[in-house]
Design a protein around this motif. Structure first.
Motif, mmCIF file in Angstrom:
data_model
loop_
_atom_site.group_PDB
_atom_site.id
_atom_site.type_symbol
_atom_site.label_atom_id
_atom_site.label_comp_id
_atom_site.label_asym_id
_atom_site.label_seq_id
_atom_site.Cartn_x
_atom_site.Cartn_y
_atom_site.Cartn_z
ATOM 1 N N LEU A 2 0.853 -1.255 0.052
ATOM 2 C CA LEU A 2 -0.094 -0.088 0.075
ATOM 3 C C LEU A 2 0.821 1.364 -0.029
ATOM 4 O O LEU A 2 0.588 2.331 0.613
ATOM 5 N N VAL A 3 1.923 1.120 -0.839
ATOM 6 C CA VAL A 3 2.953 2.491 -0.469
ATOM 7 C C VAL A 3 2.562 3.573 -1.120
ATOM 8 O O VAL A 3 2.407 4.711 -0.549
ATOM 9 N N GLY A 4 1.870 3.518 -2.404
ATOM 10 C CA GLY A 4 1.291 4.675 -3.195
ATOM 11 C C GLY A 4 0.132 5.364 -2.170
ATOM 12 O O GLY A 4 0.200 6.533 -2.196
ATOM 13 N N SER A 5 -0.920 4.554 -1.700
ATOM 14 C CA SER A 5 -1.773 5.373 -1.134
ATOM 15 C C SER A 5 -1.493 5.690 0.247
ATOM 16 O O SER A 5 -2.014 6.783 0.877
ATOM 17 N N THR A 6 -0.616 5.146 0.704
ATOM 18 C CA THR A 6 -0.118 5.480 2.298
ATOM 19 C C THR A 6 0.624 6.934 2.006
ATOM 20 O O THR A 6 0.423 7.807 2.592
ATOM 21 N N HIS A 7 1.544 6.783 0.839
ATOM 22 C CA HIS A 7 2.067 8.009 0.611
ATOM 23 C C HIS A 7 1.183 9.315 0.249
ATOM 24 O O HIS A 7 1.364 10.508 0.860
ATOM 25 N N TYR A 8 0.191 9.024 -0.385
ATOM 26 C CA TYR A 8 -1.038 9.965 -0.767
ATOM 27 C C TYR A 8 -1.542 10.709 0.372
ATOM 28 O O TYR A 8 -1.518 11.814 0.779
ATOM 29 N N VAL A 9 -1.946 9.704 1.640
ATOM 30 C CA VAL A 9 -2.615 10.046 2.565
ATOM 31 C C VAL A 9 -1.814 10.959 3.625
ATOM 32 O O VAL A 9 -1.943 11.790 4.166
ATOM 33 N N SER A 10 -0.607 10.190 3.691
ATOM 34 C CA SER A 10 0.422 10.900 4.469
ATOM 35 C C SER A 10 0.951 12.219 4.229
ATOM 36 O O SER A 10 1.257 13.105 5.146
ATOM 37 N N GLU A 11 0.770 12.520 2.943
ATOM 38 C CA GLU A 11 1.386 13.760 2.321
ATOM 39 C C GLU A 11 -0.001 15.095 2.463
ATOM 40 O O GLU A 11 0.240 16.267 2.075
#
Length: 317
Positions: free
Chosen positions: A157-166
């Motif tokens: 879930l690297v991409g979605s995690t990056h999106y939400v965290s940013e």
């Protein structure tokens, strides 16, 4: 956050008889073309579409070109993954309330062992076509619609995690809900919706407030087609995970992965009891021939109904 439903009617102008040409495919036919294109991309790029590879880049370019042509505002978000630099693709309607955003997502990457057409070409093709069909209808959504094609889901879930965290908190607060579609054409298909109210009292518990209403909309859409559904837990295996962790209501549909279909499910849905929902899960045989077309078409219709519904009204949260 609720808004009043609106209706829109669009007309079609006919060409003179001598100028008639075949209309561009829409709905299920067009979504099937997207699957065929993703298969071709994998075949031309080492047999897969994994994040960080040319196959993933070509997949993203294909999807982006369709959305750009339909008038969506697209953004490519770069981040680091195990395969190196890779990307999320975000596309949103130019109209709609920017303070009330409906997000619809699917991961675009495959594993390195195969082309990943059910997992997750089906989810990507379905939400792409839902976006294109909505745009073709000509109606301006009351709420802003944002479609996300995630990279590196298969790495955790690297991409979605990056999106939400940013996202700054103020931007997270504008997201009314998140819909996730990961594997919607499994060959030995089940018909699952994420269990927003934890009605079975098992598993990971209910989603954030508003998730039960999302589940009901999806269940009602399947029910209208005569399809019974079962709840599936928010177990953190797909891209809804980062959203529910920060309290954003979520839901979605799923036709099953490596789990085994029960005799009761086979009686209800057809298919083979005692066999995996997708025996080609994460394997080289996950090609276009691995897709259950009936299940894919049914899910596409449900996704279209959910997009149309939530474009106008969102759960109270």
């Amino acid at each position: 956050m609720t808004v009043t439903a609106l209706a829109a009617v669009s007309g079609v102008a006919l060409l003179p008889a001598y100028a008639v040409s075949a209309p561009a495919p829409t709905g299920a036919a067009a979504a099937q073309e997207h699957l065929q294109e993703l298969q071709k991309i994998a075949e031309a790029n080492g047999g897969n579409r994994a994040s960080g590879t040319p196959g993933y880049q070509a997949s993203l370019d294909y999807v982006k070109s369709k959305l750009d042509a339909a008038g969506f505002a697209t953004t490519v978000q770069e981040f680091d993954s195990m395969g190196g630099k890779t990307f999320n693709l975000i596309a949103e309607t130019k109209g709609g309330d920017a303070n009330n955003v409906v997000m619809v997502g699917a991961h675009l990457d495959s594993v390195s062992d195969g082309p990943g057409i059910n997992d997750n070409g089906t989810g990507s093709a379905a939400i792409l076509q839902a976006a294109l069909d909505h745009a073709a209808g000509g109606a301006q959504p009351k709420n802003k619609l944002r479609f996300a094609f995630w990279g590196a889901e298969e790495e955790g879930l690297v991409g979605s995690t990056h999106y939400v965290s940013e996202l700054p908190q103020a931007e997270r607060d504008k997201i009314a809900l998140y819909l996730n579609f990961d594997m919607v054409g499994s060959p030995n298909a089940g018909y699952f919706t994420y269990d927003g109210d934890d009605s079975d009292g098992e598993g990971a518990g209910p989603g954030p407030e508003g998730s039960a209403q999302i589940e009901k909309v999806l269940n009602d859409a399947f029910g209208g087609a005569g399809v019974q559904t079962e709840g599936t837990d928010f177990d953190g295996r797909s891209d809804y995970g980062p959203f529910i962790e920060v309290g954003i209501p979520a839901g979605g549909t799923f036709t099953g992965a490596e789990g085994t279909k029960t005799p009761e499910q086979a009686q209800k849905w057809g298919g083979e009891a005692g066999q995996a929902y997708d025996s080609c899960y994460h394997s080289s045989c996950d090609t276009v021939d691995n897709v259950n077309q009936e299940a894919f078409d049914r899910n596409l219709k449900v996704i279209n109904q959910a997009v149309a519904s939530f474009a106008e009204q969102t759960p109270v949260s």
